[in-house]
Design a protein around this motif. Structure first.
Motif, PDB file in Angstrom:
ATOM      1  N   LEU A   1       0.836  -1.196   0.000  1.00 31.65           N
ATOM      2  CA  LEU A   1       0.000   0.000   0.000  1.00 31.65           C
ATOM      3  C   LEU A   1       0.871   1.246   0.000  1.00 31.65           C
ATOM      4  O   LEU A   1       1.849   1.334   0.744  1.00 31.65           O
ATOM      5  CB  LEU A   1      -0.907  -0.010   1.241  1.00 31.65           C
ATOM      6  N   GLY A   2       0.508   2.223  -0.843  1.00 33.62           N
ATOM      7  CA  GLY A   2       1.289   3.453  -0.928  1.00 33.62           C
ATOM      8  C   GLY A   2       0.511   4.564  -1.603  1.00 33.62           C
ATOM      9  O   GLY A   2      -0.703   4.464  -1.815  1.00 33.62           O
ATOM     10  N   ALA A   3       1.215   5.622  -1.972  1.00 33.26           N
ATOM     11  CA  ALA A   3       0.587   6.823  -2.505  1.00 33.26           C
ATOM     12  C   ALA A   3      -0.079   6.612  -3.853  1.00 33.26           C
ATOM     13  O   ALA A   3      -0.930   7.399  -4.255  1.00 33.26           O
ATOM     14  CB  ALA A   3       1.621   7.941  -2.605  1.00 33.26           C
ATOM     15  N   GLU A   4       0.297   5.555  -4.576  1.00 31.77           N
ATOM     16  CA  GLU A   4      -0.336   5.273  -5.870  1.00 31.77           C
ATOM     17  C   GLU A   4      -1.342   4.125  -5.771  1.00 31.77           C
ATOM     18  O   GLU A   4      -1.813   3.626  -6.794  1.00 31.77           O
ATOM     19  CB  GLU A   4       0.737   4.933  -6.910  1.00 31.77           C
TER      20      GLU A   4
ATOM     21  N   LEU B   1      -6.077   6.750  10.750  1.00 28.93           N
ATOM     22  CA  LEU B   1      -5.150   7.824  10.374  1.00 28.93           C
ATOM     23  C   LEU B   1      -3.945   7.276   9.627  1.00 28.93           C
ATOM     24  O   LEU B   1      -3.462   7.883   8.662  1.00 28.93           O
ATOM     25  CB  LEU B   1      -4.693   8.587  11.624  1.00 28.93           C
ATOM     26  N   ARG B   2      -3.448   6.134  10.086  1.00 33.57           N
ATOM     27  CA  ARG B   2      -2.282   5.516   9.427  1.00 33.57           C
ATOM     28  C   ARG B   2      -2.546   5.313   7.941  1.00 33.57           C
ATOM     29  O   ARG B   2      -1.692   5.631   7.109  1.00 33.57           O
ATOM     30  CB  ARG B   2      -1.964   4.175  10.101  1.00 33.57           C
ATOM     31  N   GLU B   3      -3.734   4.825   7.609  1.00 30.34           N
ATOM     32  CA  GLU B   3      -3.999   4.585   6.192  1.00 30.34           C
ATOM     33  C   GLU B   3      -4.050   5.885   5.404  1.00 30.34           C
ATOM     34  O   GLU B   3      -3.569   5.956   4.274  1.00 30.34           O
ATOM     35  CB  GLU B   3      -5.295   3.804   5.998  1.00 30.34           C
ATOM     36  N   LYS B   4      -4.609   6.942   5.971  1.00 28.84           N
ATOM     37  CA  LYS B   4      -4.604   8.239   5.266  1.00 28.84           C
ATOM     38  C   LYS B   4      -3.179   8.694   4.983  1.00 28.84           C
ATOM     39  O   LYS B   4      -2.876   9.196   3.882  1.00 28.84           O
ATOM     40  CB  LYS B   4      -5.341   9.290   6.109  1.00 28.84           C
ATOM     41  N   PHE B   5      -2.297   8.519   5.944  1.00 29.81           N
ATOM     42  CA  PHE B   5      -0.891   8.900   5.723  1.00 29.81           C
ATOM     43  C   PHE B   5      -0.231   8.011   4.672  1.00 29.81           C
ATOM     44  O   PHE B   5       0.468   8.498   3.774  1.00 29.81           O
ATOM     45  CB  PHE B   5      -0.111   8.828   7.041  1.00 29.81           C
ATOM     46  N   VAL B   6      -0.435   6.702   4.773  1.00 28.98           N
ATOM     47  CA  VAL B   6       0.196   5.780   3.830  1.00 28.98           C
ATOM     48  C   VAL B   6      -0.282   6.036   2.408  1.00 28.98           C
ATOM     49  O   VAL B   6       0.501   5.969   1.449  1.00 28.98           O
ATOM     50  CB  VAL B   6      -0.070   4.325   4.252  1.00 28.98           C
ATOM     51  N   LEU B   7      -1.545   6.370   2.242  1.00 26.25           N
ATOM     52  CA  LEU B   7      -2.085   6.669   0.913  1.00 26.25           C
ATOM     53  C   LEU B   7      -1.638   8.035   0.386  1.00 26.25           C
ATOM     54  O   LEU B   7      -1.926   8.382  -0.762  1.00 26.25           O
ATOM     55  CB  LEU B   7      -3.616   6.606   0.940  1.00 26.25           C
ATOM     56  N   GLY B   8      -0.953   8.809   1.217  1.00 28.37           N
ATOM     57  CA  GLY B   8      -0.449  10.104   0.774  1.00 28.37           C
ATOM     58  C   GLY B   8      -1.481  11.210   0.775  1.00 28.37           C
ATOM     59  O   GLY B   8      -1.253  12.279   0.182  1.00 28.37           O
ATOM     60  N   LEU B   9      -2.593  11.010   1.456  1.00 30.14           N
ATOM     61  CA  LEU B   9      -3.659  12.005   1.418  1.00 30.14           C
ATOM     62  C   LEU B   9      -3.281  13.299   2.128  1.00 30.14           C
ATOM     63  O   LEU B   9      -3.727  14.383   1.728  1.00 30.14           O
ATOM     64  CB  LEU B   9      -4.937  11.418   2.029  1.00 30.14           C
ATOM     65  N   PHE B  10      -2.467  13.203   3.169  1.00 31.57           N
ATOM     66  CA  PHE B  10      -2.030  14.427   3.848  1.00 31.57           C
ATOM     67  C   PHE B  10      -1.051  15.216   2.987  1.00 31.57           C
ATOM     68  O   PHE B  10      -0.968  16.439   3.099  1.00 31.57           O
ATOM     69  CB  PHE B  10      -1.374  14.089   5.191  1.00 31.57           C
ATOM     70  N   ASP B  11      -0.324  14.536   2.141  1.00 36.10           N
ATOM     71  CA  ASP B  11       0.733  15.178   1.361  1.00 36.10           C
ATOM     72  C   ASP B  11       0.246  15.677   0.004  1.00 36.10           C
ATOM     73  O   ASP B  11       0.757  16.678  -0.507  1.00 36.10           O
ATOM     74  CB  ASP B  11       1.892  14.197   1.161  1.00 36.10           C
ATOM     75  N   ALA B  12      -0.736  15.001  -0.586  1.00 36.41           N
ATOM     76  CA  ALA B  12      -1.241  15.385  -1.913  1.00 36.41           C
ATOM     77  C   ALA B  12      -2.724  15.042  -1.993  1.00 36.41           C
ATOM     78  O   ALA B  12      -3.113  14.069  -2.645  1.00 36.41           O
ATOM     79  CB  ALA B  12      -0.455  14.667  -3.010  1.00 36.41           C
ATOM     80  N   PRO B  13      -3.568  15.834  -1.344  1.00 38.72           N
ATOM     81  CA  PRO B  13      -4.989  15.484  -1.282  1.00 38.72           C
ATOM     82  C   PRO B  13      -5.769  15.754  -2.565  1.00 38.72           C
ATOM     83  O   PRO B  13      -6.858  15.207  -2.742  1.00 38.72           O
ATOM     84  CB  PRO B  13      -5.517  16.359  -0.149  1.00 38.72           C
TER      85      PRO B  13
END
Length: 584
Positions: A206-209, A376-388
């Protein structure tokens, strides 16, 4: 920005970012994480003022008052760009809140032909593929993985980050309404296909893409008493007369091996097993004992929709699916769900009940933190905080691109399964065709469309597998009951077949009793989502028929009624067996 909101520092490990944010959250903000429910688009991609048909409040109430940040997108949109622009507006609203926690958007399947809003959505601007049963009919793991990868890219283009699928339940009860989105009756095939599906959506990790996958319905929703579905009180019981509970876990074990991020337990309640006789979402012996402890799953567990409060759907009130705990109050149900080991309440927005439980000391803030960390961990791992945000201008070029649509069309053709053939196939281009259930304009590309069977060289009839009408509009989206065709349908097919060689193609969302159709049709085919063009490509020999049955086709309803709901391939002397498919 990172000084005021240190959890936005991308150099920190995700676990540290989670703790920094969690320390700043109020109880109200934590409680908002626990709820995931439907959300509607406003006109032209504006934020919605609500949806009366499904009892939904305004987006502003969801985000500003209830502090909710997880939503299941309801309904279709005319273009991908419309969804993308709506998504960006929603993220802008979320960013304006005190902590700026981004929203996570989920969806039921959006790439198939089904129109059941309780299970899936029409494809709309996305590429169109067969339902999961059709993918299983191809037996092609690489095709399934490619589907997941294409769907991932299309979802990402509009901001959808959680797939409320795949559904790896075993379709061991032929009457069950939900098998269209499964991979069929065989545990080994379902395990392989489900794992490939998950890897397509999530990648190797699981990651930003990634699009996070939510596998369902743990621990297997297929063994329904009389095939009735537990969306409704008359279908609440799951039974295991063949003692095959463990078999239904095999596809989930493969999903865990593939790294699936989320799990949804089913509505049903197990009867006559070692587990508590309450719905799986309330069931500590299943969610903690089996899922968390035996399988070691530490991802997100989200209940199926509407376990706590009653709901209003299309003008009809449906009771909470609190099977086995109907006597409990909504607050008591919620406490039991949390004690069972779930993290999120699907289809609920009653944040005030959770806050009441915390205020009364029934649920501790420490218990909130356990699930809040996962969410919250999943939101961070998916990159939502960094590129919403997404590139709304690019969405229409990505979703439903010519490449993706061509891949979906090829999968439709590959999934079509020929059950019985004859010398009438393949037919020659230019033949005189009588069609029912086929757009005449499409048929005209393959031959001369005529008005009556008597004028034709070949008739092509497309049928829906039979089902019984139920009391409400919502119930009738869930095809249930007898698998026998009505007498007038059988008579009509026989009448056409007496005049001209007749091909009958059946949309097998359930394994229909095909004996009377086979007796009169020159050829009989099954599909699980295929366009008229895909079908005619196969019938004309332009494309090869490659599909093989993902389940048995029973010989009679008597055989179905006598079979054990938890045991695969248990109907006596089936008409066509799993794996059957005729070369054409």
């Amino acid at each position: 920005m990172t000084t005021e909101r240190p959890w936005l520092d991308t150099s920190l490990p995700v676990a540290d970012r989670v703790e920094l944010l969690l320390a700043e959250m109020t109880v109200e903000e934590k409680a908002g994480l626990f709820f995931q429910t439907m959300i509607a688009l406003g006109p032209d991609g504006e934020l919605s003022d609500g949806d009366a048909a499904f009892g939904l409040p305004s987006t502003a109430e969801y985000v500003n008052e209830r502090h909710m940040t997880h939503f299941n997108l309801l309904g279709a949109a005319p273009t991908a760009g419309t969804i993308a622009r709506w998504h960006n507006r929603l993220q802008e609203l979320a960013a304006s809140t005190r902590l700026g926690i981004p929203v996570t958007i989920s969806t039921d399947p959006r790439h198939s032909f089904t129109d059941n809003p309780g299970a899936a959505m029409l494809a709309g601007p996305f590429s169109q593929w067969p339902d999961a049963l059709g993918l299983a009919a191809t037996r092609d793991e690489e095709l399934v993985r490619r589907f997941g990868d294409i769907a991932r890219r299309e979802y990402l283009s509009v901001g959808i980050r959680v797939a409320l699928h795949p559904q790896v339940d075993l379709a061991t009860e032929p009457r069950w309404a939900r098998q269209l989105q499964t991979f069929g009756e065989d545990a080994e095939l379902s395990a392989r296909m489900g794992a490939a599906y998950i890897r397509g959506f999530q990648g190797d990790e699981l990651g930003a893409e990634s699009v996070a996958a939510m596998v369902k319905h743990f621990p297997g929703g297929g063994p329904q008493q009389d095939g009735e579905d537990p969306h409704f009180a008359y279908g609440r019981e799951q039974v295991y007369p063949g003692d095959a509970f463990e078999l239904h876990l095999e596809p989930f074990a493969a999903a865990f091996e593939a790294g699936v991020s989320q799990v949804m337990p089913y509505y049903g309640m197990p009867v006559g097993t070692e587990y508590e006789e309450v719905g799986f979402g309330f069931n500590r012996s299943v969610l903690t004992g089996l899922l968390r402890e035996r399988f070691g799953f530490d991802g997100i567990v989200c209940t199926d929709w509407g376990l706590v409060t009653d709901s209003e759907i299309l003008g009809t009130t449906f009771p909470a699916r609190a099977w086995g705990v109907e006597h409990l109050t909504p607050a008591e149900r919620m406490a039991k769900i949390l004690d069972a080991g779930a993290d999120q309440f699907g289809g609920e927005k009653c944040t005030e009940i959770l806050l009441q439980l915390v205020a009364e000391g029934v649920v501790t803030e420490e218990r909130l933190d356990v699930s809040a960390r996962r969410l919250l961990r999943e939101k961070f791992v998916l990159g939502l905080f960094d590129a919403p945000y997404v590139d709304a201008d690019a969405a229409d070029d990505i979703a439903g691109s010519a490449e993706f649509r061509a891949a979906g069309d090829a999968a439709q053709r590959a999934s079509i399964t020929v059950l019985q053939s004859s010398s009438a196939l393949p037919f020659e281009r230019g033949a005189k065709l009588y069609v029912e259930g086929v757009d005449p304009e499409v048929a005209a590309r393959y031959g001369q469309v005529v008005a009556t069977p008597d004028e034709a060289d070949l008739a092509v009839l497309r049928l829906q597998a039979p089902y019984e009408e139920r009391g409400s509009a919502f119930e009738n989206f869930f095809h249930a009951g007898s698998l026998d065709f009505a007498a007038d349908v059988i008579a009509h097919v026989a009448e056409v077949a007496a005049a001209v060689p007749t091909v009958v193609d059946v949309y097998l969302d359930r394994p229909a009793i095909l004996g009377p159709i086979v007796e009169t049709g020159a050829a009989v085919l099954g599909n699980w989502g295929a366009s008229a063009a895909a079908l005619l490509d196969v019938l004309s020999g332009t494309a090869r028929a490659e599909g093989r049955l993902p389940f048995d086709i029973p010989r009679s309803m008597a055989a179905v009624a006598a079979s054990r709901p938890d045991v695969p391939f248990d109907t006596e002397d089936p008409l066509f067996r799993f794996g059957h498919g005729v070369a054409l």
